[in-house]
Scaffold this active site. Structure first.
Site, short mmCIF file in Angstrom:
data_model
loop_
_atom_site.label_atom_id
_atom_site.label_comp_id
_atom_site.label_asym_id
_atom_site.label_seq_id
_atom_site.Cartn_x
_atom_site.Cartn_y
_atom_site.Cartn_z
N ASN A 12 187.90 61.58 -31.83
CA ASN A 12 186.99 60.77 -31.00
C ASN A 12 185.58 61.10 -31.48
OD1 ASN A 12 185.44 59.61 -29.02
ND2 ASN A 12 186.09 60.98 -27.38
N LYS A 14 182.89 59.79 -30.67
CA LYS A 14 181.86 59.56 -29.65
C LYS A 14 180.69 58.79 -30.28
CE LYS A 14 183.63 63.51 -27.22
NZ LYS A 14 183.43 64.55 -26.23
N HIS A 98 187.71 57.65 -20.83
CA HIS A 98 187.24 58.98 -21.20
C HIS A 98 186.33 59.51 -20.09
CE1 HIS A 98 185.10 62.17 -23.26
NE2 HIS A 98 186.13 62.22 -24.08
N GLU A 100 183.60 60.94 -20.15
CA GLU A 100 182.18 60.60 -20.31
C GLU A 100 181.91 59.19 -19.81
OE1 GLU A 100 181.97 61.69 -24.42
OE2 GLU A 100 182.24 63.77 -23.83
N GLU A 170 192.72 65.55 -20.57
CA GLU A 170 191.47 66.18 -20.98
C GLU A 170 190.77 66.79 -19.77
OE1 GLU A 170 190.04 64.50 -25.00
OE2 GLU A 170 189.00 63.47 -23.40
N GLY A 176 183.86 69.60 -24.98
CA GLY A 176 182.59 69.92 -25.62
C GLY A 176 181.98 71.24 -25.16
N SER A 216 187.95 70.69 -26.55
CA SER A 216 187.70 71.81 -27.44
C SER A 216 188.92 72.22 -28.26
CB SER A 216 187.14 73.02 -26.67
OG SER A 216 185.92 72.66 -26.04
P1 PGA Z 1 185.83 67.99 -27.68
O1 PGA Z 1 185.97 66.52 -27.08
O2 PGA Z 1 186.98 68.17 -28.64
O3 PGA Z 1 184.49 68.00 -28.37
O4 PGA Z 1 185.90 68.94 -26.54
C1 PGA Z 1 187.22 66.00 -26.75
C2 PGA Z 1 187.05 64.63 -26.16
O5 PGA Z 1 186.06 64.42 -25.43
O6 PGA Z 1 187.87 63.73 -26.39
#
Ligand code: PGA
Length: 254
Positions: A12, A14, A98, A100, A170, A176, A216
């Site tokens: 992803n 982003k 997601h 976010e 998630e 993140g 992560s």
């Molecule tokens: P990350 O993000 O691996 O940077 O924690 C995962 C995601 O948001 O899909």
């Protein structure tokens, strides 16, 4: 232990990578993962990168996905992107709901469901994200929250359509942050999601559904997470922007 499902490792990106950057990046990435046929590899890229990335990945093991999709066929929805547009640009997958998007763009369980239906109807595979935030975990309501999000996302999705659904667990507190859920914590919630699917669609469909972990996931912890019974892949943010790390994760999914 029975044999697991075919793993799906999805990056992803982003809001990272201009089309020119994406072009360079994908060439490097492809070189590192091209010999891997043991899992499905997906890169979910910004909409504007789709045409170039899809063109570069055509005929390779790397599939391409979007990061959001609107539920209407077309119309007055400034700034949004339709499922047909994603398909036409070469996408086979799309991330939906997601955290976010839930947090910053007003995504709700209801819109997640509508977007999931639109994606499936257009022939895309929907990667539907669910997960609890830190305060929900601390209050001991992780199961309740994740079960609810899963059920609402799958409202009116038929058993046949479940072939086009991947659930990504998630935990919001792990995204993140460098704080990964332990393999046991992640497996426990992925199992719960599988049970929710079993209760609605029966065991064979639950057994066939791909459930990813995200939050992560990196080159160091991927193997342990992916070895768990109920974890069938990863949705990877930060580490998907590092070709070497992403290749190690893909390797771990063998
Ligand atoms: P990350 O993000 O691996 O940077 O924690 C995962 C995601 O948001 O899909």
């Amino acid at each position: 232990m029975g044999s697991k499902r075919r793993m799906v490792i999805a990056g992803n990106w982003k809001m990272n990578m201009t089309p020119s950057e994406a072009k360079n990046f994908v060439g490097t990435l492809y070189e590192k993962v091209k010999n891997n046929r043991a899992c499905d590899i997906v890169v979910c890229v910004p909409a504007i990168d789709l045409p170039i990335v899809a063109k570069m990945c055509a005929g390779t093991a790397v599939k391409v996905g979007g990061q959001n999709v609107h539920f209407a066929k077309s119309g007055a929805y400034t700034g949004e992107i339709s499922a047909d547009m994603l398909v036409d640009a070469g996408a086979k997958y799309v991330i939906i709901g997601h955290s976010e998007r839930r947090q910053y763009f007003g995504e709700t369980d209801e819109t997640v469901n509508l977007r999931t239906k639109a994606a499936i109807e257009a022939g895309l595979t929907a990667i539907v994200c669910v997960g609890e935030c830190l305060s929900e975990r601390e209050q001991g309501i992780t199961e309740e929250v994740v079960a609810r999000q899963t059920k609402l996302a799958l409202l009116d999705i038929t058993p046949e359509q479940m072939k086009q659904v991947i659930i990504a667990y998630e935990p919001v507190w792990a995204i993140g942050t460098g704080k990964t859920a332990t393999a046991e914590q992640a497996d426990e919630v992925c199992k719960l999601i599988r049970n929710v699917i079993a209760a609605k669609y029966g065991k064979p469909i639950a057994r066939a559904t791909v459930i990813q972990y995200g939050g992560s996931m990196n080159a160091k912890n991927a193997a342990e997470l992916l070895a768990m019974d109920n974890i069938d892949g990863g949705l990877i943010g930060g580490a998907s922007l590092k070709p070497d790390d992403f290749a190690v994760i893909v390797e771990a999914a063998q």
